[in-house]
Design an enzyme around this catalytic site. Structure first.
Site, PDB file in Angstrom:
ATOM      1  N   GLU A  18       5.974 -10.857   3.132  1.00 26.61           N
ATOM      2  CA  GLU A  18       4.829  -9.945   3.050  1.00 26.61           C
ATOM      3  C   GLU A  18       4.016 -10.304   1.805  1.00 26.61           C
ATOM      4  O   GLU A  18       4.573 -10.416   0.708  1.00 26.61           O
ATOM      5  CB  GLU A  18       5.317  -8.493   2.995  1.00 26.61           C
ATOM      6  CG  GLU A  18       4.185  -7.501   3.013  1.00 26.61           C
ATOM      7  CD  GLU A  18       4.616  -6.088   3.412  1.00 26.61           C
ATOM      8  OE1 GLU A  18       5.731  -5.913   3.944  1.00 26.61           O
ATOM      9  OE2 GLU A  18       3.819  -5.155   3.191  1.00 26.61           O
ATOM     10  N   ASN A  68       9.770  -3.046   1.646  1.00 30.82           N
ATOM     11  CA  ASN A  68       9.712  -2.500   3.012  1.00 30.82           C
ATOM     12  C   ASN A  68      10.882  -3.144   3.735  1.00 30.82           C
ATOM     13  O   ASN A  68      10.747  -4.176   4.374  1.00 30.82           O
ATOM     14  CB  ASN A  68       8.406  -2.899   3.711  1.00 30.82           C
ATOM     15  CG  ASN A  68       7.208  -2.239   3.076  1.00 30.82           C
ATOM     16  OD1 ASN A  68       7.297  -1.128   2.558  1.00 30.82           O
ATOM     17  ND2 ASN A  68       6.069  -2.914   3.113  1.00 30.82           N
ATOM     18  N   LYS A  79      11.754   1.690  -2.426  1.00 27.62           N
ATOM     19  CA  LYS A  79      10.418   2.202  -2.123  1.00 27.62           C
ATOM     20  C   LYS A  79      10.631   3.382  -1.189  1.00 27.62           C
ATOM     21  O   LYS A  79      11.068   3.201  -0.045  1.00 27.62           O
ATOM     22  CB  LYS A  79       9.588   1.108  -1.442  1.00 27.62           C
ATOM     23  CG  LYS A  79       8.243   1.584  -0.880  1.00 27.62           C
ATOM     24  CD  LYS A  79       7.443   0.401  -0.327  1.00 27.62           C
ATOM     25  CE  LYS A  79       6.116   0.854   0.275  1.00 27.62           C
ATOM     26  NZ  LYS A  79       5.304  -0.291   0.762  1.00 27.62           N
ATOM     27  N   GLU A 131       3.885   4.776   1.992  1.00 30.11           N
ATOM     28  CA  GLU A 131       3.408   3.951   3.106  1.00 30.11           C
ATOM     29  C   GLU A 131       4.379   3.970   4.280  1.00 30.11           C
ATOM     30  O   GLU A 131       4.722   2.934   4.839  1.00 30.11           O
ATOM     31  CB  GLU A 131       3.149   2.519   2.635  1.00 30.11           C
ATOM     32  CG  GLU A 131       2.127   2.441   1.518  1.00 30.11           C
ATOM     33  CD  GLU A 131       1.715   1.036   1.120  1.00 30.11           C
ATOM     34  OE1 GLU A 131       2.562   0.137   1.187  1.00 30.11           O
ATOM     35  OE2 GLU A 131       0.545   0.864   0.724  1.00 30.11           O
ATOM     36  N   ARG A 145      10.680   2.999  -7.307  1.00 27.88           N
ATOM     37  CA  ARG A 145       9.247   2.714  -7.448  1.00 27.88           C
ATOM     38  C   ARG A 145       8.398   3.985  -7.473  1.00 27.88           C
ATOM     39  O   ARG A 145       8.671   4.933  -6.734  1.00 27.88           O
ATOM     40  CB  ARG A 145       8.774   1.805  -6.322  1.00 27.88           C
ATOM     41  CG  ARG A 145       9.402   0.435  -6.403  1.00 27.88           C
ATOM     42  CD  ARG A 145       8.973  -0.416  -5.229  1.00 27.88           C
ATOM     43  NE  ARG A 145       7.768  -1.173  -5.470  1.00 27.88           N
ATOM     44  CZ  ARG A 145       6.757  -1.251  -4.613  1.00 27.88           C
ATOM     45  NH1 ARG A 145       6.773  -0.591  -3.485  1.00 27.88           N
ATOM     46  NH2 ARG A 145       5.727  -2.001  -4.879  1.00 27.88           N
ATOM     47  N   ASP A 183      -3.579  -0.360  -6.759  1.00 28.73           N
ATOM     48  CA  ASP A 183      -2.724  -1.351  -6.121  1.00 28.73           C
ATOM     49  C   ASP A 183      -3.078  -2.775  -6.505  1.00 28.73           C
ATOM     50  O   ASP A 183      -3.665  -3.493  -5.695  1.00 28.73           O
ATOM     51  CB  ASP A 183      -2.810  -1.182  -4.597  1.00 28.73           C
ATOM     52  CG  ASP A 183      -1.726  -1.971  -3.887  1.00 28.73           C
ATOM     53  OD1 ASP A 183      -0.869  -2.554  -4.573  1.00 28.73           O
ATOM     54  OD2 ASP A 183      -1.737  -1.997  -2.644  1.00 28.73           O
ATOM     55  N   GLU A 192       5.702  -3.115 -13.123  1.00 25.53           N
ATOM     56  CA  GLU A 192       5.654  -3.983 -11.936  1.00 25.53           C
ATOM     57  C   GLU A 192       4.300  -4.674 -11.902  1.00 25.53           C
ATOM     58  O   GLU A 192       3.266  -4.035 -11.750  1.00 25.53           O
ATOM     59  CB  GLU A 192       5.860  -3.166 -10.653  1.00 25.53           C
ATOM     60  CG  GLU A 192       5.763  -4.018  -9.385  1.00 25.53           C
ATOM     61  CD  GLU A 192       6.057  -3.252  -8.087  1.00 25.53           C
ATOM     62  OE1 GLU A 192       6.874  -2.303  -8.119  1.00 25.53           O
ATOM     63  OE2 GLU A 192       5.457  -3.608  -7.062  1.00 25.53           O
ATOM     64  N   GLU A 251      -2.243 -11.297  -3.762  1.00 25.96           N
ATOM     65  CA  GLU A 251      -2.702 -10.542  -2.589  1.00 25.96           C
ATOM     66  C   GLU A 251      -4.182 -10.186  -2.688  1.00 25.96           C
ATOM     67  O   GLU A 251      -4.898 -10.234  -1.697  1.00 25.96           O
ATOM     68  CB  GLU A 251      -1.847  -9.269  -2.467  1.00 25.96           C
ATOM     69  CG  GLU A 251      -2.318  -8.321  -1.387  1.00 25.96           C
ATOM     70  CD  GLU A 251      -1.479  -7.045  -1.301  1.00 25.96           C
ATOM     71  OE1 GLU A 251      -0.519  -6.888  -2.077  1.00 25.96           O
ATOM     72  OE2 GLU A 251      -1.794  -6.208  -0.435  1.00 25.96           O
TER      73      GLU A 251
END
Ligand code: GCW
Length: 736
Positions: free
Chosen positions: A201, A244, A321, A325, A358, A399, A421, A427
Site C-alpha cells: 500500500e 491495514n 491502527k 478508516e 496510532r 496526512d 511517524e 504517497e
C-alpha cells in the site's frame, strides 16, 4: 508491428548476446583502467557501495587499517568482522589482517570491554553510551597507534563499525578520533505497509520484499542486505506488515515466517514487530467479540503474546491502527483507545514488548474539522496509557502532505510518550519518480516549537523524551522499500530512507549534512558533484510544495490513488476525502478557516502558537491557506496579491525542477551512466508532472478567482475539462 522469423530472431538474439559480451569486456577494461567498478551500477548497494578510493587516500587510510581485532564468535561479532572486511577491502583495495590481539601500528580494535581485554585495559569511559552507543577513539595500545571502536554491547560496536566505515566513505580523517554517539530515541522502526500477497500500500518500488510464500524455508541474501542497510543508519526495528492488516499475520503459519526474518535480522539488532488487527480474536480466535474489557478477549491476547514470543524470541511488539478508516477498534465496543492499547500492553509486558498505538484517527460520522479529531480523541486519555505504550503520531494532523504544520498532539499529552511517524514513501510527493529530499521536511517538524513548556519545547524534545522525562521514545518511518533492484523505486529515494534513519538516531542532525554524507557514500566524493547535488536536493521538497500545494494548500491529489492534481474532487462517501473540503475556494478567496472564526483548530496549539497561526497578520505564509480563508486580493509579503502569488509559486516549483534537470545533465561525466540515465529520465517525468500540476491547478482555481494570470505567466495549454477527464485506474500503490 515488425515480425521476425524464428531464425532471424535467434540470430538477432545471438548478435545482441555478442554485443552484450563486448560491452561487458569494455566495462571490465574500463574498470581496470579507471579503478571504477566494472559492475553495472543498479543502486542495489545503496550507500554501502564501498568502491575504491583514489590511490592517495587509500594509502593514507591503509595506515589506519592494518589489522582487525574483533571477537567473531557470535553472530553480531561476525557481522562486524564481515562488514569491516568487506567495506575496507572495497574502499582500500586491501582488507585489514584479522588478528586476535593488536600487534601492529594501525590496528582497528572493535568490541566491548567484556569481549576485548585490550579495550578493557584502555579503561575507556563508556558510561554515557547506554546499550546502543559507541565510542570511536584514536588510542595507543602497547605504545602503537590504534583505533578503538568500543561499546557496552556488541550492537553498539556494530553501529560504531558502520560509523568508522562512513568516515572512510566520506573522506574524513582517522588520525585523532574522539567520537561519542548514543541514539536519542529508543525505538527506531520502519513501518512496512506490505500485505501478505506482496502488494505494498502506497508502495512505488515494486512488490514487497517479504516473499511470504517461500518463507520460512528460503531467506535470500536480500534480507541480510536489508538488515545491513538498516543497521548502518541505526534502525533497530521493523514492522513487517501493513497497518491495514489481516489477522492472518498472527496465525502460527505466518509467525513462523516472521520468525525466519527475525532470525536473519537479529545479529544486526533489528527487532521484528507486527501490526495487530484489533478484531483478530474474532477472526482467528473464534471468539464472538474483541471487546478489550472482556476477560476472554484479554486471555486470548495474553495467550497470543505468549505464542508469539515462543515462536519469535526477542519480538518487539504490536503496531495498531484502530478505529481509523474502517479498521476495527475498541470504540466498536464503546471503549477508548487507552482501553484497547492497555489490553495489548498487558499481554506483551511480561515479555518486554511494547505497543505502538496510532493516533491517525478520524471518523466520517464526526462533522468536526478532520484536523482536530485526533487531538479531541486522545488528549482526554493522557496519563491513562500503560507504561509500555507509545502513541504514534503523524508529523501533521491531516496526512503526510508536502507541508503540514506540526501535529497539535505534540506537546499536548505530557503524560504519554509520543512517537513520531514520518512517511518515507512519497504517497503525496510524486511517488518514486519525483526527486524530493525529505530531510528538510522532517527537520521542519522536529524543530517546530510547541511552546508546551515555554519557548524551546520543540517537537524533537517531545519525541526524544527530554521535554517530559520519558524513557520510552521512538520514531517510525513508513518504508519506501520494495523488490525493485534499487530498493526504493528511484536512486534519490534511497536518501529518504537514509535520512530517516539518521534523524531517528539523532533528531537534531542537520539535513544538509545528512545529504552530504549520503551523496558521498552513494555517488562520489568529488566536490564538483557533491556541492551541486546537495544544493539541488535541499530545495527539492520546497519545489514539490510549490508545484503541488503552495501557501498551505493541502490534499488536492487524485482520488484514491493520490496520483496527480485533482483539486476539483468532490462528492463520494465522505467530505474529508475530497479536495474541495480542504481548499474551500469560492468567489471571495481560498483556504480552510481554522482560526477562531472557523473550525478553531488553532486552539489545539499552546497559546503563543495558536495566536501566531490564528492571526492573518502573523501566520507564516507557508501555512496561510492551512489556517485561513483568504481573499484573492490579499496583499502578500512580496507585494503581490494572493492570486498572483499563488500562480507564481506554482511556476517557481516547475522552474526549480527544470533547474535540477540542467544541473543533473551537467554532471553526466561525474557519475556512472546507468544511474545518470535513470535519474535524468525521472527528472524529465517530474518536470512534465510539475507542469501538469501547475496548469491543472491554475485552470481550476481561476474559475473561482476570475482574475488574469500575472504578466508573463503562460495560460494552461488545455481546458479545465481536459485535466478533469484524465483517469488513472492503474496508478500504483492505491489502498485495497
Ligand atoms: O496516508 C493514508 C493512506 C492510507 C494509509 C493511511 C494510514 C495505511 O492513504 O493508504 O493506510 O494513511 O496511515 O493509515
Amino acid at each position: 508491428m515488425v515480425s521476425l522469423s524464428h531464425g532471424a530472431r535467434d540470430a538477432a538474439r545471438a548478435g545482441s548476446r555478442w554485443r552484450r559480451a563486448g560491452l561487458l569486456c569494455l566495462c571490465w577494461l574500463a574498470g581496470l583502467v579507471t579503478g571504477l567498478p566494472a559492475m553495472a551500477e543498479d543502486g542495489y548497494a545503496l550507500w554501502l557501495r564501498y568502491v575504491p578510493l583514489d590511490a592517495g587516500r587509500q594509502a593514507a587510510y591503509r595506515a589506519h587499517a592494518t589489522e582487525l581485532v574483533v571477537d567473531a564468535g557470535t553472530p553480531t561479532g561476525r557481522a562486524i568482522r564481515d562488514e569491516l572486511q568487506r567495506g575496507l577491502h572495497g574502499l582500500l583495495g586491501r582488507a585489514p589482517v584479522p588478528a586476535a590481539r593488536a600487534g601492529r601500528a594501525g590496528a582497528i580494535v572493535v568490541g566491548t570491554p567484556a569481549t576485548s581485554p585490550q579495550l578493557a585495559a584502555l579503561r575507556l569511559d563508556l558510561s554515557a553510551l547506554g546499550e546502543e552507543g559507541y565510542l570511536l577513539r584514536s588510542v595507543r595500545i602497547d605504545g602503537r597507534p590504534a583505533t578503538a571502536v568500543a561499546a557496552n554491547t556488541e550492537l553498539g560496536a556494530l553501529y560504531g563499525a558502520f560509523h568508522l566505515l562512513r568516515l572512510v566513505q566520506t573522506a574524513q580523517p582517522l588520525d585523532a578520533l574522539d567520537i561519542h554517539q548514543a541514539p536519542k530515541t529508543r525505538v527506531r522502526v520502519l513501518n512496512h505497509w506490505d500485505n501478505l500477497d506482496r502488494y505494498v500500500e502506497r508502495g512505488y518500488a515494486g512488490e514487497s520484499i517479504w516473499d511470504w510464500h517461500k518463507l520460512p524455508d528460503w531467506t535470500g541474501p536480500r534480507y541480510t542486505d536489508y538488515a545491513r542497510a538498516n543497521a548502518s543508519i541505526g534502525i533497530n526495528g521493523t514492522v513487517l506488515n501493513n497497518v491495514n492488516t489481516s489477522a492472518q499475520s498472527l496465525t502460527p503459519m505466518y509467525l513462523e515466517k516472521a520468525a525466519a526474518l527475525a532470525g536473519v535480522f537479529r545479529p544486526y539488532g533489528i527487532k521484528v514487530y507486527l501490526s495487530a488487527r484489533f478484531s483478530a480474536p474474532i477472526e482467528i480466535g473464534g471468539l464472538e467479540t474483541a471487546d478489550p474489557l472482556d476477560p476472554a478477549v484479554r486471555a486470548w491476547w495474553k495467550a497470543k503474546a505468549d505464542e508469539v514470543y515462543r515462536i519469535i524470541p526477542g519480538f518487539g511488539g504490536f503496531l495498531v491502527k484502530a478505529n481509523s478508516e474502517g479498521q476495527p477498534g475498541p470504540q466498536d465496543y464503546g471503549r477508548s483507545h487507552a482501553d484497547g492499547a492497555n489490553m495489548l500492553a498487558e499481554a506483551l509486558a511480561p515479555h518486554g514488548g511494547i505497543v505502538m498505538w496510532r493516533a491517525f484517527v478520524y471518523s466520517h460520522e464526526e462533522p468536526d474539522d478532520r484536523a482536530k479529531q485526533a487531538y479531541t480523541e486522545f488528549v482526554p486519555h493522557d496519563g491513562r496509557f500503560a507504561p509500555n505504550v507509545l502513541v504514534q503520531v503523524k508529523n501533521g494532523a491531516i496526512d503526510f502532505q508536502p507541508r503540514e504544520p506540526f501535529h497539535p498532539l505534540f506537546g499536548a499529552m505530557p503524560e504519554t510518550p509520543l512517537m513520531m511517524e514520518f512517511q518515507i514513501t512519497k504517497e503525496y510527493l510524486g511517488f518514486a519518480t519525483h526527486l524530493a529530499y525529505l530531510a528538510p521536511m522532517y527537520a521542519e517538524t522536529l524543530r517546530a516549537d510547541t511552546h508546551a513548556r515555554g519557548p524551546g519545547s520543540t517537537v524533537a524534545r517531545v519525541v526524544d523524551g527530554s521535554l517530559e522525562g520519558h524513557q520510552l521514545t521512538g520514531m517510525a518511518g513508513v518504508a519506501n522499500i520494495g523488490s525493485d533492484r534499487n530498493w526504493s523505486g528511484s536512486h534519490f529515494d534511497q536518501a529518504n530512507w537514509f535520512a530517516f534513519g539518521r534523524l531517528a538516531w539523532d533528531p537534531y542532525l542537520d539535513p544538509e549534512a545528512i545529504a552530504r554524507e549520503w551523496v558521498k557514500m552513494t555517488f562520489s566524493t568529488d566536490p564538483g558533484f557533491v556541492d551541486p547535488v546537495v544544493a539541488m536536493m535541499m530545495g527539492s521538497r520546497e519545489a514539490v510544495v510549490d508545484y503541488m500545494t503552495p501557501l498551505g494548500l493541502h490534499h488536492l491529489m487524485g482520488r484514491g490513488h493520490h496520483y496527480g492534481p485533482a483539486p476539483w474532487v468532490e462528492g463520494g462517501p465522505r467530505a474529508d476525502w475530497t479536495s474541495v473540503y480542504y481548499h474551500r475556494a469560492d468567489a471571495k478567496g481560498i483556504g480552510f478557516d481554522r482560526s477562531a472564526s472557523g473550525s478553531n483548530a488553532v486552539a489545539q496549539y499552546a497559546p503563543p502558537v495558536a495566536a501566531q497561526f490564528g492571526d492573518l497578520a502573523t501566520v507564516p505564509e507557508e501555512f496561510l491557506l492551512w489556517f485561513h480563508h483568504v481573499p484573492w486580493d490579499h496583499r502578500m509579503a512580496s507585494g503581490n496579491t494572493l492570486w498572483d502569488e499563488l500562480v507564481l509559486r506554482y511556476g517557481r516549483g516547475v522552474d526549480y525542477v527544470a533547474g535540477m534537470r540542467r544541473t543533473w545533465d551537467g554532471l553526466a561525466g561525474k557519475v556512472d551512466p546507468e544511474r545518470h540515465a535513470q535519474v535524468a529520465a525521472f527528472l524529465a517525468i517530474q518536470e512534465k508532472e510539475a507542469q501538469w500540476w501547475r496548469d491543472a491547478s491554475i485552470a481550476y482555481f481561476q474559475t473561482f478567482s476570475k482574475r488574469p494570470l500575472p504578466a508573463g505567466e503562460p495560460a494552461p495549454p488545455h481546458s479545465l475539462a481536459y485535466y478533469q477527464a484524465l483517469q488513472f485506474p492503474f496508478a500504483p500503490g492505491d489502498g485495497k
